[in-house]
Design an enzyme around this catalytic site. Structure first.
Site, PDB file in Angstrom:
ATOM      1  N   HIS A   1      -3.592  -5.688   1.012  1.00 32.24           N
ATOM      2  CA  HIS A   1      -2.923  -5.953   2.303  1.00 32.24           C
ATOM      3  C   HIS A   1      -2.975  -7.435   2.676  1.00 32.24           C
ATOM      4  CE1 HIS A   1      -2.423  -1.768   3.793  1.00 32.24           C
ATOM      5  NE2 HIS A   1      -3.458  -1.521   3.027  1.00 32.24           N
TER       6      HIS A   1
ATOM      7  N   CYS B   1       0.839  -1.205   0.000  1.00 35.33           N
ATOM      8  CA  CYS B   1       0.000   0.000   0.000  1.00 35.33           C
ATOM      9  C   CYS B   1       0.879   1.264   0.000  1.00 35.33           C
ATOM     10  CB  CYS B   1      -0.963  -0.048   1.187  1.00 35.33           C
ATOM     11  SG  CYS B   1      -2.352   1.079   1.025  1.00 35.33           S
TER      12      CYS B   1
ATOM     13  N   GLU C   1      -1.321  -8.814   4.924  1.00 32.12           N
ATOM     14  CA  GLU C   1      -1.196  -8.921   6.387  1.00 32.12           C
ATOM     15  C   GLU C   1      -2.547  -8.769   7.082  1.00 32.12           C
ATOM     16  OE1 GLU C   1      -0.611  -6.278   4.726  1.00 32.12           O
ATOM     17  OE2 GLU C   1      -0.872  -4.431   5.867  1.00 32.12           O
TER      18      GLU C   1
END
Lengths: 244, 85
Positions: A211, A89, A213
């Site tokens: 993302h 990002c 994560e």
């Protein structure tokens, strides 16, 4: 696998990344301040992550000021020597501003901040970041950004595509998540050719807007496809022991 | 050394999608300003530089603009220099 996560003023996914990596059993993780000269670990990290967030409040252009941070010299040297470098990002925006990756991220074409689950197709599984995916696999990662429209002038874009540097492409979701359709029509933000993530020519620097994560921890939000991303790195460094 | 006031204007390059400009233009047209066309939204940056003369001040401003103030892939810049007393 030793990871250094760089913390810029305004980073907000730094701890998410660290937690995801630790949750997958892939520690240790060092948090490195942007104003440091070097990475804390003496041996140097195997992986450097520039996390998501809003470094410097997105002043001037997203990632522009962070790209000039003191730590970026060490980050560049790490990548130049073949070390793995990942930008997620805002980290992707920083990598383009630092010219470690080609192109730029512009404001979304609907001018909105988009925070939503999205589907991406894995275009290549011969990279250290994607080796645990199946080629053409469609996975779900969340996105959360205002400036995620990937842009590259047409000639450069053709060259990028022909070199196979597009690693993640926005894909159809919902009922059609298994059809494997991907491309500009599925860009939530207007990205050219539906580009969600790219890799450098050498194959050691990856940037992506979604993302992984945020879809790693179990029982948190729907989906754990992000685990496959970290599994790739774990397998690359031969430290993946997670059996689910 | 002389001091110069510098005004740098950064604009999206011709042909590069400028969605902010388009949104502003649509809003203006909707508000009755039908004569307004081709709106571009950019940035304006003002600062002071010290240099031997106007030419070297210009070189410095070019460097600053290329290096940080603009992204040459999608933006172009122009500037004016004003000697300060």
């Amino acid at each position: 696998m030793r990871t250094a996560v760089v913390v810029f003023p305004g980073s907000n996914c730094d701890r998410d990344v660290a937690r995801a990596i630790l949750d997958c059993g892939l520690g240790p993780v060092d948090m490195v301040w942007h104003d440091d000269d070097d990475f804390k670990s003496h041996d140097g990290p195997d992986l450097v992550v520039l996390p998501g967030g809003f470094s410097y409040g997105d002043y001037l252009r997203s990632g522009a000021l962070a790209a000039k941070s003191r730590i970026m010299k060490a980050v560049r040297e790490h990548a130049d020597s073949g070390g793995l470098l990942l930008g997620i990002c805002n980290g992707f925006q920083i990598l383009t501003e630092a010219r470690l990756l080609p192109g730029t991220l512009m404001p979304n074409n609907n001018l909105r901040f988009i925070c939503a689950p999205c589907h991406v197709r894995v275009e290549r599984n011969d990279t250290p970041f994607t080796k645990a995916f199946k080629e053409g696999q469609v996975v779900q990662f969340p996105i959360a950004h205002h400036q995620g429209l990937y842009f590259l002038p047409p000639d450069d874009l053709s060259a990028l595509e022909s070199r196979g540097q597009v690693v993640f492409r926005y894909a159809a979701g919902g009922k059609c998540a298994d059809c494997g359709d991907a491309g500009e029509a599925y860009s939530p933000n207007g990205s050219v050719n539906g580009i969600a993530g790219i890799i450098n020519k050498r194959g050691n620097v990856l940037g992506l807007m979604p993302h992984p994560e945020r879809s790693t921890l179990k029982n948190l939000i729907r989906g754990t496809d992000g685990r496959i991303f970290w599994q790739s790195l774990g397998e690359y460094f031969d430290v993946w022991r997670d059996k689910g | 050394m002389k001091r110069f006031s510098v005004d740098v204007t950064v604009l999206p390059k011709d042909g590069v999608l400028d969605i902010q400009g388009k949104a502003v233009e649509r809003t203006l047209k909707r508000g009755g300003y039908s004569a307004v066309d081709d709106v571009r939204v950019g940035r304006f940056i003002r600062f002071v530089v010290e240099a031997e003369d106007e030419a070297s001040a210009g070189t410095l401003v070019d460097s600053v603009s290329d290096d940080l103030l603009s992204n040459g892939l999608i933006e172009s810049y122009s500037y004016t220099l004003e000697p300060l007393p």
